[in-house]
Design a protein around this motif. Structure first.
Motif, PDB file in Angstrom:
ATOM      1  N   LEU A  46     -44.442 -25.746  52.845  1.00 36.20           N
ATOM      2  CA  LEU A  46     -43.315 -24.112  53.314  1.00 36.20           C
ATOM      3  C   LEU A  46     -41.606 -25.456  54.352  1.00 36.20           C
ATOM      4  O   LEU A  46     -41.049 -24.392  54.327  1.00 36.20           O
ATOM      5  N   LYS A  47     -42.377 -26.308  55.215  1.00 33.59           N
ATOM      6  CA  LYS A  47     -41.370 -26.614  55.799  1.00 33.59           C
ATOM      7  C   LYS A  47     -40.429 -27.676  55.449  1.00 33.59           C
ATOM      8  O   LYS A  47     -38.902 -27.256  55.022  1.00 33.59           O
ATOM      9  N   GLN A  48     -40.913 -28.075  54.238  1.00 33.67           N
ATOM     10  CA  GLN A  48     -40.736 -28.715  53.380  1.00 33.67           C
ATOM     11  C   GLN A  48     -39.089 -28.046  52.507  1.00 33.67           C
ATOM     12  O   GLN A  48     -38.022 -28.272  52.357  1.00 33.67           O
ATOM     13  N   ALA A  49     -39.456 -26.957  52.112  1.00 32.71           N
ATOM     14  CA  ALA A  49     -39.397 -26.360  51.169  1.00 32.71           C
ATOM     15  C   ALA A  49     -37.443 -25.304  51.753  1.00 32.71           C
ATOM     16  O   ALA A  49     -36.099 -24.916  51.177  1.00 32.71           O
ATOM     17  N   ILE A  50     -38.028 -25.162  53.184  1.00 29.14           N
ATOM     18  CA  ILE A  50     -36.948 -24.521  54.221  1.00 29.14           C
ATOM     19  C   ILE A  50     -35.775 -25.090  54.095  1.00 29.14           C
ATOM     20  O   ILE A  50     -34.380 -24.764  54.562  1.00 29.14           O
ATOM     21  N   LEU A  63     -39.670 -13.466  53.753  1.00 29.46           N
ATOM     22  CA  LEU A  63     -40.596 -13.175  53.118  1.00 29.46           C
ATOM     23  C   LEU A  63     -41.870 -13.596  54.124  1.00 29.46           C
ATOM     24  O   LEU A  63     -42.989 -12.580  53.414  1.00 29.46           O
ATOM     25  N   LEU A  64     -41.712 -13.983  55.020  1.00 29.23           N
ATOM     26  CA  LEU A  64     -43.321 -14.328  55.610  1.00 29.23           C
ATOM     27  C   LEU A  64     -43.632 -12.953  57.082  1.00 29.23           C
ATOM     28  O   LEU A  64     -44.008 -13.525  57.559  1.00 29.23           O
ATOM     29  N   GLU A  65     -42.112 -11.696  56.410  1.00 29.81           N
ATOM     30  CA  GLU A  65     -41.646 -10.633  57.774  1.00 29.81           C
ATOM     31  C   GLU A  65     -42.453 -11.651  59.019  1.00 29.81           C
ATOM     32  O   GLU A  65     -43.370 -11.158  60.066  1.00 29.81           O
ATOM     33  N   THR A  66     -41.260 -11.942  59.152  1.00 33.16           N
ATOM     34  CA  THR A  66     -41.458 -12.972  60.717  1.00 33.16           C
ATOM     35  C   THR A  66     -39.774 -13.426  61.513  1.00 33.16           C
ATOM     36  O   THR A  66     -38.583 -12.685  60.438  1.00 33.16           O
ATOM     37  N   LEU A  89     -43.738 -19.497  46.866  1.00 28.87           N
ATOM     38  CA  LEU A  89     -43.696 -20.848  45.491  1.00 28.87           C
ATOM     39  C   LEU A  89     -43.482 -20.244  44.609  1.00 28.87           C
ATOM     40  O   LEU A  89     -42.450 -20.741  43.833  1.00 28.87           O
ATOM     41  N   ASP A  90     -43.291 -18.647  44.275  1.00 29.25           N
ATOM     42  CA  ASP A  90     -42.264 -17.632  43.168  1.00 29.25           C
ATOM     43  C   ASP A  90     -40.815 -18.049  43.541  1.00 29.25           C
ATOM     44  O   ASP A  90     -40.209 -18.006  42.738  1.00 29.25           O
ATOM     45  N   THR A  91     -40.632 -18.103  44.841  1.00 29.49           N
ATOM     46  CA  THR A  91     -38.814 -17.957  45.193  1.00 29.49           C
ATOM     47  C   THR A  91     -38.804 -18.820  44.668  1.00 29.49           C
ATOM     48  O   THR A  91     -37.450 -18.798  44.573  1.00 29.49           O
ATOM     49  N   VAL A  92     -39.660 -20.432  45.651  1.00 24.84           N
ATOM     50  CA  VAL A  92     -38.973 -21.248  44.995  1.00 24.84           C
ATOM     51  C   VAL A  92     -38.700 -21.798  43.734  1.00 24.84           C
ATOM     52  O   VAL A  92     -37.673 -22.327  43.443  1.00 24.84           O
ATOM     53  N   LYS A  93     -39.441 -21.550  42.627  1.00 27.57           N
ATOM     54  CA  LYS A  93     -39.566 -21.606  41.457  1.00 27.57           C
ATOM     55  C   LYS A  93     -38.279 -20.867  41.135  1.00 27.57           C
ATOM     56  O   LYS A  93     -37.876 -21.092  40.228  1.00 27.57           O
ATOM     57  N   LEU A  94     -37.553 -19.346  42.034  1.00 30.97           N
ATOM     58  CA  LEU A  94     -36.672 -18.954  40.963  1.00 30.97           C
ATOM     59  C   LEU A  94     -35.555 -19.543  41.361  1.00 30.97           C
ATOM     60  O   LEU A  94     -34.035 -19.579  40.446  1.00 30.97           O
ATOM     61  N   ASP A 126     -30.208 -11.807  48.569  1.00 36.89           N
ATOM     62  CA  ASP A 126     -30.860 -10.480  48.691  1.00 36.89           C
ATOM     63  C   ASP A 126     -31.749  -9.645  48.192  1.00 36.89           C
ATOM     64  O   ASP A 126     -31.839  -9.066  49.105  1.00 36.89           O
ATOM     65  N   LEU A 127     -32.060 -10.348  47.419  1.00 34.13           N
ATOM     66  CA  LEU A 127     -33.588  -9.324  46.312  1.00 34.13           C
ATOM     67  C   LEU A 127     -34.637 -10.558  46.026  1.00 34.13           C
ATOM     68  O   LEU A 127     -35.869 -10.020  45.507  1.00 34.13           O
ATOM     69  N   LEU A 128     -34.401 -11.419  47.164  1.00 26.55           N
ATOM     70  CA  LEU A 128     -35.372 -12.210  46.763  1.00 26.55           C
ATOM     71  C   LEU A 128     -37.104 -12.238  47.308  1.00 26.55           C
ATOM     72  O   LEU A 128     -37.829 -12.815  47.801  1.00 26.55           O
ATOM     73  N   ASP A 129     -36.718 -11.014  48.670  1.00 32.51           N
ATOM     74  CA  ASP A 129     -37.688 -11.165  49.655  1.00 32.51           C
ATOM     75  C   ASP A 129     -38.915 -10.036  49.014  1.00 32.51           C
ATOM     76  O   ASP A 129     -39.827  -9.576  49.486  1.00 32.51           O
ATOM     77  N   THR A 130     -38.494  -9.912  47.445  1.00 28.71           N
ATOM     78  CA  THR A 130     -39.302  -8.648  47.578  1.00 28.71           C
ATOM     79  C   THR A 130     -40.343  -8.935  46.229  1.00 28.71           C
ATOM     80  O   THR A 130     -39.405  -9.740  45.347  1.00 28.71           O
ATOM     81  N   PHE A 131     -41.019  -9.004  45.584  1.00 34.24           N
ATOM     82  CA  PHE A 131     -41.279  -8.813  43.606  1.00 34.24           C
ATOM     83  C   PHE A 131     -40.495  -8.374  42.873  1.00 34.24           C
ATOM     84  O   PHE A 131     -39.765  -9.359  42.160  1.00 34.24           O
ATOM     85  N   ALA A 132     -40.060  -7.421  42.931  1.00 32.72           N
ATOM     86  CA  ALA A 132     -39.646  -6.497  41.980  1.00 32.72           C
ATOM     87  C   ALA A 132     -37.933  -6.983  41.768  1.00 32.72           C
ATOM     88  O   ALA A 132     -37.418  -7.203  41.028  1.00 32.72           O
ATOM     89  N   GLY A 133     -38.168  -7.677  43.567  1.00 34.84           N
ATOM     90  CA  GLY A 133     -36.044  -8.368  43.244  1.00 34.84           C
ATOM     91  C   GLY A 133     -36.446  -9.457  42.657  1.00 34.84           C
ATOM     92  O   GLY A 133     -35.791  -9.553  41.964  1.00 34.84           O
ATOM     93  N   ARG A 134     -37.541 -10.853  42.390  1.00 39.65           N
ATOM     94  CA  ARG A 134     -37.817 -11.935  41.392  1.00 39.65           C
ATOM     95  C   ARG A 134     -37.271 -11.570  40.812  1.00 39.65           C
ATOM     96  O   ARG A 134     -37.029 -12.192  39.871  1.00 39.65           O
ATOM     97  N   GLU A 135     -38.004 -10.037  40.224  1.00 39.95           N
ATOM     98  CA  GLU A 135     -38.240 -10.200  38.402  1.00 39.95           C
ATOM     99  C   GLU A 135     -36.958  -9.639  37.835  1.00 39.95           C
ATOM    100  O   GLU A 135     -36.844 -10.172  37.337  1.00 39.95           O
ATOM    101  N   LEU A 136     -36.302  -9.173  38.965  1.00 42.83           N
ATOM    102  CA  LEU A 136     -34.876  -8.563  38.285  1.00 42.83           C
ATOM    103  C   LEU A 136     -34.016 -10.350  38.588  1.00 42.83           C
ATOM    104  O   LEU A 136     -32.693  -9.655  37.343  1.00 42.83           O
TER     105      LEU A 136
END
Length: 150
Positions: A46-50, A63-66, A89-94, A126-136
């Protein structure tokens, strides 16, 4: 041409996965993706991705609600929860998929920060924090890759 997230482009698309300490086929093989999610994504990944996507740090905070002050606590975890692992992982994949569609990771990143009419004027990032947003966002990327949008 396959794209990566960290460093320069390589010919087989594995550089990102190696740099993030992930199996080489985690983004191309759904079973590998699921196994990685079940195992739990290490906080160090996670740290490397960020760090690689530092301009989009807020995406991971949502995503992590923090909050920004507590994000570093996730870095020390041996493994994120299954839900957190899948979302990260899904967000990084996107991000990788956007780079592939545009043939350049920087252009893909720029597109993610552009208001898109097909997304009702929203920026994909701005849509990447939800599954539905990532799918759109994925649907729009698929249409672009098939030439349905200019």
């Amino acid at each position: 041409m396959d794209m990566d997230l960290i460093g320069t482009n390589d010919t087989n698309g594995n550089e990102m996965m190696v740099d993030l300490s992930l199996p080489g086929d985690v983004y191309t093989n759904p079973v590998s993706f699921i196994r990685t999610v079940r195992k739990g994504l290490p906080g160090s990944v996670l740290k490397q991705a960020i760090q690689a996507l530092s301009a989009d740090r807020d995406v991971f905070i949502r995503l992590l609600e923090t909050d920004s002050g507590n994000l570093h606590r996730f870095y020390k975890r041996k493994a994120l929860s299954r839900a957190q692992s899948e979302e990260v992982l899904d967000t990084v994949k996107l991000y990788v998929e956007a780079g592939k569609v545009f043939g350049d990771r920087e252009v893909g990143h720029e597109w993610l920060h552009t208001e898109i009419a097909a997304l009702s004027g929203s920026r994909p990032v701005d849509l990447l924090d939800t599954f539905a947003g990532r799918e759109l966002v994925r649907q729009v990327l698929r249409k672009i890759s098939y030439g349905e949008f200019s």
